[in-house]
Design a protein around this motif. Structure first.
Motif, short mmCIF file in Angstrom:
data_model
loop_
_atom_site.label_atom_id
_atom_site.label_comp_id
_atom_site.label_asym_id
_atom_site.label_seq_id
_atom_site.Cartn_x
_atom_site.Cartn_y
_atom_site.Cartn_z
N THR A 1 0.83 -1.06 0.08
CA THR A 1 0.09 0.03 0.09
C THR A 1 0.90 1.20 0.03
OG1 THR A 1 -0.19 0.39 2.30
CG2 THR A 1 -1.44 -1.28 1.54
N SER B 1 -5.69 -0.07 -0.74
CA SER B 1 -5.31 0.97 0.19
C SER B 1 -5.11 0.67 1.46
CB SER B 1 -7.05 1.90 0.05
OG SER B 1 -7.73 1.10 0.87
N GLN C 1 -4.94 7.33 7.53
CA GLN C 1 -5.57 6.50 6.75
C GLN C 1 -5.40 5.16 7.51
OE1 GLN C 1 -4.57 6.14 2.37
NE2 GLN C 1 -3.58 8.09 2.56
#
Length: 209
Positions: free
Chosen positions: A29, A50, A76
């Motif tokens: 990722t 992701s 994230q």
């Protein structure tokens, strides 16, 4: 073991390939382009995703982004609660010239403050990325060492396995506060690797006489 690589630049790509060669399933990722993630996944038989997609099923996570990208990566990644996170980042400024912390704290401690429920282990931050491929294809005896430090004994056991599977011995170096000394040492290894003849594939091994 399922491993999520948060930061698939030179270090993340190199380590991911070593772990894949050892039989682990690696998900790449956070790279400059999805095309690079796709190439790495294809080359290793792994996957790409992701950051939020990669973390839930991972047995271990490698944080290998440039320090300037840490806020974005962690945003994230979420809280990373109970996740074993191997940190190979050195807290450098934008020019990669100066450490951002010290002497009373370090990058390892700052990461633990940002995500206190993650199970942090720092390792691989004193080894150039160019070292992993030659170590992977050779049988070195004794194996080169990698400094390892953290506060979670169980997480260290997992890290030790992954260090061994990358072709190294784990050198136990204490808790996260050891990063106050290891991160400056990483600058020394960078000077030795990139500033001296012989190429950057530098290893080390400490021995007591």
């Amino acid at each position: 073991m399922k491993i999520a690589i948060l930061g698939s630049g030179r270090m993340g790509a190199a380590l991911g390939q070593s772990w894949a060669a050892a039989g682990h399933h690696v998900t790449f990722t956070y790279a400059r382009s999805d095309a690079k993630l796709q190439r790495l996944a294809q080359a290793t038989g792994g996957a790409w995703a992701s950051v939020p997609e990669a973390i839930p099923d991972a047995d271990a996570v490698l944080l290998s982004a440039h320090w300037s990208r840490i806020p974005d990566v962690l945003k994230q990644a979420g809280e990373l609660a109970d996740k074993i996170v191997l940190n190979c980042c050195v807290p450098l400024d934008e020019d990669d010239a100066n450490l951002l912390y010290g002497p009373s704290t370090c990058g390892a401690e700052e990461l633990a403050r940002l995500r206190p429920h993650a199970r942090w282990v720092s390792c691989f931050n004193t080894i150039p990325s160019e070292t992993f491929a030659p170590v992977r294809v050779r049988t070195l005896s004794p194996q080169p060492q990698v400094l390892m430090y953290g506060n979670d004994a169980g997480a260290k056991q997992v890290a030790q396995t992954l260090i061994r599977d990358a072709g190294f011995d784990a050198l136990e170096a204490g808790g996260l506060t050891t990063g106050r000394y290891v991160e400056p040492f990483a600058m020394v290894t960078a000077v030795l690797a990139y500033g001296q003849p012989g190429g950057p594939a530098l290893t080390y091994r400490f021995e007591k006489l």
